[in-house]
Scaffold this motif. Structure first.
Motif, PDB file in Angstrom:
ATOM      1  N   LEU A   6       0.837  -1.189   0.000  1.00 55.07           N
ATOM      2  CA  LEU A   6       0.000   0.000   0.000  1.00 55.07           C
ATOM      3  C   LEU A   6       0.877   1.246   0.000  1.00 55.07           C
ATOM      4  CD1 LEU A   6      -2.798   1.258   0.119  1.00 55.07           C
ATOM      5  CD2 LEU A   6      -2.705   1.064   2.597  1.00 55.07           C
ATOM      6  N   VAL A   7       0.775   2.013  -1.069  1.00 52.91           N
ATOM      7  CA  VAL A   7       1.518   3.262  -1.199  1.00 52.91           C
ATOM      8  C   VAL A   7       0.581   4.317  -1.780  1.00 52.91           C
ATOM      9  CG1 VAL A   7       3.805   2.231  -1.484  1.00 52.91           C
ATOM     10  CG2 VAL A   7       2.380   2.616  -3.477  1.00 52.91           C
ATOM     11  N   ARG A   8       0.919   5.584  -1.560  1.00 54.57           N
ATOM     12  CA  ARG A   8       0.165   6.664  -2.188  1.00 54.57           C
ATOM     13  C   ARG A   8       0.595   6.766  -3.649  1.00 54.57           C
ATOM     14  NH1 ARG A   8       1.406  11.793   0.161  1.00 54.57           N
ATOM     15  NH2 ARG A   8       3.299  10.893   1.009  1.00 54.57           N
ATOM     16  N   SER A   9      -0.374   6.944  -4.522  1.00 54.62           N
ATOM     17  CA  SER A   9      -0.103   6.973  -5.955  1.00 54.62           C
ATOM     18  C   SER A   9       0.504   8.305  -6.378  1.00 54.62           C
ATOM     19  CB  SER A   9      -1.408   6.747  -6.716  1.00 54.62           C
ATOM     20  OG  SER A   9      -1.192   6.829  -8.104  1.00 54.62           O
ATOM     21  N   ARG A  10       1.487   8.226  -7.274  1.00 50.91           N
ATOM     22  CA  ARG A  10       2.060   9.441  -7.864  1.00 50.91           C
ATOM     23  C   ARG A  10       1.292   9.849  -9.118  1.00 50.91           C
ATOM     24  NH1 ARG A  10       7.094  11.329  -6.384  1.00 50.91           N
ATOM     25  NH2 ARG A  10       8.277   9.979  -5.014  1.00 50.91           N
ATOM     26  N   THR A  11       0.706   8.879  -9.816  1.00 49.57           N
ATOM     27  CA  THR A  11       0.054   9.166 -11.089  1.00 49.57           C
ATOM     28  C   THR A  11      -1.454   9.329 -10.967  1.00 49.57           C
ATOM     29  OG1 THR A  11      -0.111   6.797 -11.553  1.00 49.57           O
ATOM     30  CG2 THR A  11       1.818   7.946 -12.401  1.00 49.57           C
ATOM     31  N   ASN A  12      -2.082   8.625 -10.052  1.00 50.13           N
ATOM     32  CA  ASN A  12      -3.534   8.658  -9.917  1.00 50.13           C
ATOM     33  C   ASN A  12      -3.896   9.372  -8.621  1.00 50.13           C
ATOM     34  OD1 ASN A  12      -6.208   8.246 -10.231  1.00 50.13           O
ATOM     35  ND2 ASN A  12      -6.096   6.035 -10.321  1.00 50.13           N
ATOM     36  N   ARG A  13      -3.633  10.668  -8.581  1.00 49.19           N
ATOM     37  CA  ARG A  13      -3.855  11.405  -7.350  1.00 49.19           C
ATOM     38  C   ARG A  13      -4.804  12.565  -7.596  1.00 49.19           C
ATOM     39  NH1 ARG A  13       1.916  13.001  -5.572  1.00 49.19           N
ATOM     40  NH2 ARG A  13       0.764  13.633  -3.730  1.00 49.19           N
ATOM     41  N   PHE A  14      -5.574  12.854  -6.563  1.00 50.30           N
ATOM     42  CA  PHE A  14      -6.465  14.010  -6.599  1.00 50.30           C
ATOM     43  C   PHE A  14      -5.979  15.045  -5.591  1.00 50.30           C
ATOM     44  CE2 PHE A  14     -10.469  16.207  -5.541  1.00 50.30           C
ATOM     45  CZ  PHE A  14     -10.793  16.655  -6.807  1.00 50.30           C
ATOM     46  N   ILE A  15      -5.674  14.609  -4.385  1.00 53.39           N
ATOM     47  CA  ILE A  15      -5.094  15.505  -3.383  1.00 53.39           C
ATOM     48  C   ILE A  15      -3.696  14.985  -3.023  1.00 53.39           C
ATOM     49  CG2 ILE A  15      -5.317  16.483  -1.073  1.00 53.39           C
ATOM     50  CD1 ILE A  15      -8.344  16.290  -1.414  1.00 53.39           C
ATOM     51  N   THR A  16      -3.636  13.891  -2.267  1.00 52.28           N
ATOM     52  CA  THR A  16      -2.324  13.344  -1.898  1.00 52.28           C
ATOM     53  C   THR A  16      -2.077  11.946  -2.443  1.00 52.28           C
ATOM     54  OG1 THR A  16      -3.127  12.438   0.193  1.00 52.28           O
ATOM     55  CG2 THR A  16      -2.262  14.683   0.244  1.00 52.28           C
ATOM     56  N   GLY A  17      -3.039  11.349  -3.133  1.00 49.55           N
ATOM     57  CA  GLY A  17      -2.850  10.036  -3.728  1.00 49.55           C
ATOM     58  C   GLY A  17      -3.260   8.868  -2.856  1.00 49.55           C
ATOM     59  N   VAL A  18      -3.927   9.127  -1.726  1.00 48.56           N
ATOM     60  CA  VAL A  18      -4.324   8.040  -0.825  1.00 48.56           C
ATOM     61  C   VAL A  18      -5.364   7.139  -1.500  1.00 48.56           C
ATOM     62  CG1 VAL A  18      -5.470   7.477   1.350  1.00 48.56           C
ATOM     63  CG2 VAL A  18      -3.777   9.295   1.275  1.00 48.56           C
ATOM     64  N   CYS A  19      -6.438   7.721  -2.020  1.00 53.55           N
ATOM     65  CA  CYS A  19      -7.488   6.917  -2.649  1.00 53.55           C
ATOM     66  C   CYS A  19      -6.984   6.229  -3.918  1.00 53.55           C
ATOM     67  CB  CYS A  19      -8.706   7.782  -2.960  1.00 53.55           C
ATOM     68  SG  CYS A  19      -9.559   8.396  -1.496  1.00 53.55           S
ATOM     69  N   GLY A  20      -6.130   6.916  -4.673  1.00 49.31           N
ATOM     70  CA  GLY A  20      -5.531   6.309  -5.862  1.00 49.31           C
ATOM     71  C   GLY A  20      -4.671   5.118  -5.504  1.00 49.31           C
ATOM     72  N   GLY A  21      -3.907   5.237  -4.436  1.00 47.35           N
ATOM     73  CA  GLY A  21      -3.060   4.130  -3.986  1.00 47.35           C
ATOM     74  C   GLY A  21      -3.876   2.951  -3.489  1.00 47.35           C
ATOM     75  N   ILE A  22      -4.949   3.228  -2.753  1.00 49.34           N
ATOM     76  CA  ILE A  22      -5.819   2.146  -2.279  1.00 49.34           C
ATOM     77  C   ILE A  22      -6.468   1.446  -3.467  1.00 49.34           C
ATOM     78  CG2 ILE A  22      -7.958   1.653  -1.021  1.00 49.34           C
ATOM     79  CD1 ILE A  22      -7.130   3.901   0.940  1.00 49.34           C
ATOM     80  N   GLY A  23      -6.948   2.223  -4.432  1.00 49.71           N
ATOM     81  CA  GLY A  23      -7.550   1.638  -5.620  1.00 49.71           C
ATOM     82  C   GLY A  23      -6.579   0.788  -6.418  1.00 49.71           C
ATOM     83  N   GLU A  24      -5.367   1.277  -6.610  1.00 52.90           N
ATOM     84  CA  GLU A  24      -4.351   0.525  -7.354  1.00 52.90           C
ATOM     85  C   GLU A  24      -3.943  -0.741  -6.615  1.00 52.90           C
ATOM     86  OE1 GLU A  24      -1.194   3.312  -8.003  1.00 52.90           O
ATOM     87  OE2 GLU A  24      -2.342   4.460  -9.473  1.00 52.90           O
ATOM     88  N   THR A  25      -3.854  -0.673  -5.286  1.00 57.07           N
ATOM     89  CA  THR A  25      -3.440  -1.835  -4.511  1.00 57.07           C
ATOM     90  C   THR A  25      -4.461  -2.962  -4.590  1.00 57.07           C
ATOM     91  OG1 THR A  25      -2.189  -0.473  -2.966  1.00 57.07           O
ATOM     92  CG2 THR A  25      -2.829  -2.649  -2.196  1.00 57.07           C
ATOM     93  N   PHE A  26      -5.739  -2.615  -4.503  1.00 58.14           N
ATOM     94  CA  PHE A  26      -6.782  -3.631  -4.473  1.00 58.14           C
ATOM     95  C   PHE A  26      -7.449  -3.853  -5.824  1.00 58.14           C
ATOM     96  CE2 PHE A  26      -6.468  -2.169  -0.058  1.00 58.14           C
ATOM     97  CZ  PHE A  26      -6.134  -3.376   0.520  1.00 58.14           C
ATOM     98  N   GLY A  27      -6.979  -3.197  -6.867  1.00 62.60           N
ATOM     99  CA  GLY A  27      -7.470  -3.434  -8.219  1.00 62.60           C
ATOM    100  C   GLY A  27      -8.880  -2.923  -8.471  1.00 62.60           C
ATOM    101  N   ILE A  28      -9.250  -1.808  -7.832  1.00 57.80           N
ATOM    102  CA  ILE A  28     -10.563  -1.209  -8.076  1.00 57.80           C
ATOM    103  C   ILE A  28     -10.371   0.229  -8.537  1.00 57.80           C
ATOM    104  CG2 ILE A  28     -11.843  -2.671  -6.478  1.00 57.80           C
ATOM    105  CD1 ILE A  28     -11.684  -0.488  -4.415  1.00 57.80           C
TER     106      ILE A  28
END
Length: 66
Positions: A6-28
């Motif tokens: 679980l990491v914060r996303s650099r490419t799929n971020r809106f504010i800090t990348g938390v939701c993007g990282g969660i989505g990328e980690t779990f494939g949603i």
């Protein structure tokens, strides 16, 4: 089965990348994670904001390595 990290996303971020990282980690889709997070924030009198700030501090930024 792959290794989950679980990491914060650099490419799929809106504010800090938390939701993007969660989505990328779990494939949603990260948009679904953002909608759920917004619902939690609205339904819990702002608890989602506190959790988001904590998550952005605790979850490391993606370093680009696999």
């Amino acid at each position: 089965m792959g290794k989950y990290r679980l990491v914060r996303s650099r490419t799929n971020r809106f504010i800090t990348g938390v939701c993007g990282g969660i989505g990328e980690t779990f494939g949603i889709d990260p948009t679904i994670v953002r909608v759920i997070w917004a619902a939690v924030t609205l339904l819990s009198s702002g608890l989602g904001i506190v959790l988001y700030v904590i998550a952005s501090i605790i979850i490391p930024l993606d370093d680009g390595e696999e």
